[in-house]
Design a protein around this motif. Structure first.
Motif, short mmCIF file in Angstrom:
data_model
loop_
_atom_site.label_atom_id
_atom_site.label_comp_id
_atom_site.label_asym_id
_atom_site.label_seq_id
_atom_site.Cartn_x
_atom_site.Cartn_y
_atom_site.Cartn_z
N GLY A 189 20.70 -3.41 34.96
CA GLY A 189 20.88 -3.57 33.52
C GLY A 189 21.71 -4.75 33.09
N VAL A 190 22.47 -5.33 34.01
CA VAL A 190 23.34 -6.45 33.64
C VAL A 190 23.07 -7.67 34.52
CG1 VAL A 190 25.74 -7.22 33.42
CG2 VAL A 190 25.12 -4.90 32.74
N LEU A 191 23.26 -7.54 35.80
CA LEU A 191 23.16 -8.68 36.72
C LEU A 191 21.77 -9.32 36.68
CD1 LEU A 191 24.78 -10.30 38.79
CD2 LEU A 191 23.99 -8.73 40.53
N ILE A 203 30.17 -7.23 27.31
CA ILE A 203 29.61 -6.88 25.99
C ILE A 203 28.55 -5.79 26.05
CG2 ILE A 203 30.18 -9.11 24.94
CD1 ILE A 203 27.21 -9.87 25.24
N VAL A 204 28.16 -5.38 27.25
CA VAL A 204 27.21 -4.27 27.41
C VAL A 204 28.03 -3.01 27.60
CG1 VAL A 204 25.38 -3.30 28.85
CG2 VAL A 204 25.46 -5.77 28.45
N ASN A 205 27.68 -1.96 26.84
CA ASN A 205 28.37 -0.69 26.97
C ASN A 205 27.70 0.19 28.01
OD1 ASN A 205 28.62 -1.44 23.81
ND2 ASN A 205 30.49 -0.49 24.58
N VAL A 211 25.71 4.24 37.87
CA VAL A 211 25.87 3.91 39.28
C VAL A 211 25.74 2.39 39.45
CG1 VAL A 211 25.01 6.15 40.07
CG2 VAL A 211 23.42 4.26 39.81
N SER A 212 26.15 1.92 40.60
CA SER A 212 26.13 0.47 40.85
C SER A 212 24.74 -0.11 40.63
CB SER A 212 26.64 0.17 42.26
OG SER A 212 25.90 0.89 43.22
N GLN A 213 23.69 0.61 40.95
CA GLN A 213 22.33 0.11 40.76
C GLN A 213 22.02 -0.11 39.28
OE1 GLN A 213 20.61 3.40 42.90
NE2 GLN A 213 19.72 1.98 44.38
N ASP A 214 22.59 0.72 38.40
CA ASP A 214 22.40 0.54 36.96
C ASP A 214 23.00 -0.79 36.51
OD1 ASP A 214 21.21 3.09 36.67
OD2 ASP A 214 23.18 4.03 36.44
N ILE A 215 24.16 -1.11 37.07
CA ILE A 215 24.83 -2.36 36.72
C ILE A 215 24.01 -3.55 37.22
CG2 ILE A 215 26.90 -3.76 37.08
CD1 ILE A 215 28.48 -1.07 37.20
N MET A 219 31.35 4.48 25.69
CA MET A 219 31.64 3.29 24.90
C MET A 219 32.36 2.21 25.71
SD MET A 219 30.20 3.71 22.05
CE MET A 219 30.90 2.34 21.14
N ALA A 220 32.81 2.54 26.91
CA ALA A 220 33.45 1.53 27.77
C ALA A 220 32.44 0.45 28.10
CB ALA A 220 33.96 2.18 29.06
N THR A 221 32.93 -0.73 28.39
CA THR A 221 32.03 -1.81 28.78
C THR A 221 31.66 -1.66 30.25
OG1 THR A 221 33.79 -3.32 29.47
CG2 THR A 221 33.12 -3.40 27.13
N VAL A 222 30.58 -2.29 30.62
CA VAL A 222 30.15 -2.28 32.01
C VAL A 222 31.20 -2.98 32.87
CG1 VAL A 222 28.40 -3.08 33.63
CG2 VAL A 222 27.72 -2.06 31.45
N SER A 223 31.88 -3.96 32.33
CA SER A 223 32.96 -4.62 33.05
C SER A 223 34.06 -3.62 33.40
CB SER A 223 33.52 -5.78 32.20
OG SER A 223 34.57 -6.41 32.88
N GLU A 224 34.42 -2.77 32.44
CA GLU A 224 35.44 -1.74 32.69
C GLU A 224 34.95 -0.74 33.73
OE1 GLU A 224 37.70 -1.47 28.38
OE2 GLU A 224 35.67 -0.62 28.55
N ALA A 225 33.66 -0.39 33.67
CA ALA A 225 33.09 0.54 34.65
C ALA A 225 33.15 -0.06 36.05
CB ALA A 225 31.65 0.89 34.27
N ALA A 226 32.79 -1.32 36.17
CA ALA A 226 32.82 -1.99 37.48
C ALA A 226 34.24 -2.06 38.02
CB ALA A 226 32.21 -3.39 37.37
N GLN A 227 35.20 -2.35 37.14
CA GLN A 227 36.60 -2.39 37.56
C GLN A 227 37.05 -1.02 38.06
OE1 GLN A 227 39.03 -4.03 34.40
NE2 GLN A 227 37.63 -5.74 34.13
N MET A 228 36.64 0.05 37.36
CA MET A 228 37.01 1.39 37.79
C MET A 228 36.37 1.73 39.13
SD MET A 228 36.55 5.11 35.93
CE MET A 228 37.72 4.79 34.64
N MET A 229 35.11 1.34 39.30
CA MET A 229 34.42 1.59 40.57
C MET A 229 35.16 0.91 41.72
SD MET A 229 30.40 1.23 39.63
CE MET A 229 29.52 2.48 38.71
N ARG A 230 35.56 -0.34 41.50
CA ARG A 230 36.30 -1.05 42.55
C ARG A 230 37.63 -0.36 42.84
NH1 ARG A 230 34.26 -5.75 40.04
NH2 ARG A 230 36.16 -6.00 38.83
N LYS A 231 38.37 -0.02 41.78
CA LYS A 231 39.68 0.60 41.95
C LYS A 231 39.58 1.94 42.69
CE LYS A 231 43.47 2.58 39.35
NZ LYS A 231 43.63 3.51 38.27
#
Length: 140
Positions: free
Chosen positions: A66-68, A76-78, A59-63, A26-38
């Protein structure tokens, strides 16, 4: 342990990364990207929702796909909307030659390592080469 040809058996557990990073679907993709960076990682295991659920993977390719590329907003994308699920895992005791064949056959670059129903690590295609003594001790 050695094979019949005298080659040492290298198992998934011998070369896997033992650090696994988890995220809720349920986390947003933004939260996932932030966690990946951290955490300096390109993959996160998506937690099971219950005992009968399956793990997922983002994985980064999904982002990117699916988003970029789609022009969607990451806040807003989970995660569950773009993750891969269910995952194929490999047993910790599997010979890495079979791990490599499995990864190649199903077309994945990374695979969770499982033992007694729990994830204990992650193995990547790069690990198969860079951490394996099958190709000499140059990379160890």
């Amino acid at each position: 342990m050695m094979t019949a040809s005298g080659t040492r058996i290298v198992r998934a557990r011998d070369i896997m990364n033992t650090t696994i990073h988890y995220i809720d679907g349920m986390a947003t993709v933004s939260e996932a990207a932030q966690m990946m960076r951290k955490e300096k990682t390109t993959s996160l295991i998506v937690q099971k929702r219950g005992p009968d659920d399956a793990w997922g993977l983002i994985v980064s390719q999904d982002i990117i796909r699916g988003v970029l590329i789609e022009g969607k907003k990451a806040d807003i994308v989970n995660v569950y909307e773009i993750m891969a699920k269910p995952l194929i895992t490999t047993p910790a005791e599997m010979d890495i030659r079979y791990v490599a064949r499995l990864m190649n056959r199903v077309g994945v670059r990374r695979m969770p390592v499982e033992e007694s129903g729990k994830l204990v690590g992650m193995i990547t295609q790069a690990d198969l080469i860079l951490k394996s003594s099958l190709f000499g001790d140059v990379f160890l």
